[in-house]
Design a protein around this motif. Structure first.
Motif, mmCIF file in Angstrom:
data_model
loop_
_atom_site.group_PDB
_atom_site.id
_atom_site.type_symbol
_atom_site.label_atom_id
_atom_site.label_comp_id
_atom_site.label_asym_id
_atom_site.label_seq_id
_atom_site.Cartn_x
_atom_site.Cartn_y
_atom_site.Cartn_z
ATOM 1 N N SER A 2 0.801 -1.209 0.000
ATOM 2 C CA SER A 2 0.000 0.000 0.000
ATOM 3 C C SER A 2 0.841 1.268 0.000
ATOM 4 O O SER A 2 2.038 1.266 0.297
ATOM 5 N N LEU A 38 -8.762 -1.150 -0.964
ATOM 6 C CA LEU A 38 -9.016 -0.903 -2.387
ATOM 7 C C LEU A 38 -10.020 -1.913 -2.942
ATOM 8 O O LEU A 38 -10.896 -1.558 -3.731
ATOM 9 N N LEU A 82 -6.147 -4.329 -9.011
ATOM 10 C CA LEU A 82 -5.840 -3.680 -7.733
ATOM 11 C C LEU A 82 -4.353 -3.368 -7.608
ATOM 12 O O LEU A 82 -3.974 -2.288 -7.135
ATOM 13 N N GLN A 85 -3.519 -0.482 -9.711
ATOM 14 C CA GLN A 85 -3.978 0.751 -9.067
ATOM 15 C C GLN A 85 -2.995 1.192 -7.983
ATOM 16 O O GLN A 85 -2.683 2.383 -7.870
ATOM 17 N N GLN A 86 -2.501 0.236 -7.199
ATOM 18 C CA GLN A 86 -1.511 0.571 -6.173
ATOM 19 C C GLN A 86 -0.245 1.118 -6.812
ATOM 20 O O GLN A 86 0.329 2.109 -6.345
#
Length: 282
Positions: A2, A38, A82, A85-86
């Protein structure tokens, strides 16, 4: 991993200041969200799913996404989305640090590479030159996996220094230890200041209870009991992982006695506070 861990890495490694980081996060329009958060935001998981996966991670050394797929809660495509996106959040923050002049453009690749090394847990040199444990596989595994376990269990990035004689280390007020008995057996200990102990405990209890506002006792014994619980999970992970290498160990129960001066200490630094990881041969 994260954005929170990336941000902690930037601060612990003194790449940027806290004020610079805050300005860059605001300017980039990114948020400190875990993979689970997320996934919930995207509608892939429920809050209950994410909490239960976090709790399951305390028993097994499996990344959140891999565990979610194993449980049939995420697809490969959803996990890929995901992670992408991170990654975009990390790059957006890094690019903004450059645009704001807090990071030089020619430093960017090196910073991102160093972060990926740090998130993998261990660089293979922590035990170098430490007579007696340099070739101890149990000690090597525990030390090298400790930063990764701290990220996973307490959501804290820690910087781990190479080991030195325990007599040279500055021990902290709150301590706990646990023995791993068998071939290459060790006593694993953690001596922490109040700030880091509090964050470790808060992260652990948040995962176990699924409560962001969990309360716990503030006495020395309360802190040390929960640090012992943290080490119990770290030791259990080591026992399970090393068994696959043919190394059979038995765990003791958490202890709270003094460490003495024999053994080795590894200084830990985080945005929350400081600690010493202690390794003593049995």
């Amino acid at each position: 991993m994260s954005l929170k861990f990336f941000s902690q890495f930037l601060l612990v490694e003194e790449i940027v200041s806290e004020d610079q980081l805050d300005k860059a996060v605001e300017s980039a329009g990114v948020a400190h969200m875990t993979l689970g958060q997320l996934a919930v935001s995207a509608g892939f998981l429920t809050d209950k799913d994410a909490i239960e996966l976090n709790q399951e991670q305390m028993k097994h050394d499996i990344p959140f996404g891999a565990l979610a797929i194993q449980k049939g809660l995420l697809t490969e495509d959803q996990l890929g989305d995901l992670i992408t996106q991170q990654g975009r959040q990390h790059l957006a923050l890094a690019d903004t640090l450059v645009k704001l002049g807090f990071l030089k453009d020619d430093q960017l690749d090196g910073v991102l590479a160093a972060y990926h090394v740090a998130r993998s847990g261990g660089h293979g040199k922590y035990l170098k030159g430490l007579d007696g444990i340099e070739k101890n596989r149990v000690a090597e595994f525990v030390v090298e996996s400790f930063p990764r376990m701290t990220m996973r269990l307490a959501r804290i990035h820690v910087k781990l220094d190479n080991g030195k004689g325990l007599g040279q280390a500055t021990l902290k007020p709150y301590s706990a230890s646990i023995k791993l008995m068998g071939e290459g057996g060790i006593r694993l200990g953690l001596s922490s200041d109040g700030e880091l102990a509090c964050e470790i405990i808060r992260g652990m209890t948040r995962i176990m209870a699924g409560d962001e506002d969990i309360q716990f006792g503030q006495e020395k014994g309360d802190y040390e009991d929960l640090l012992g619980g943290f080490l119990d999970i770290v030791a259990g992970h080591a026992v399970a992982s090393l068994e696959s290498e043919g190394i059979r160990l038995e765990m003791g129960t958490p202890e709270f006695s003094e460490f003495g001066s024999t053994g080795y200490g590894f200084e830990l630094t985080s945005t929350a506070g400081h600690a010493v990881l202690v390794i003593q041969e049995l």
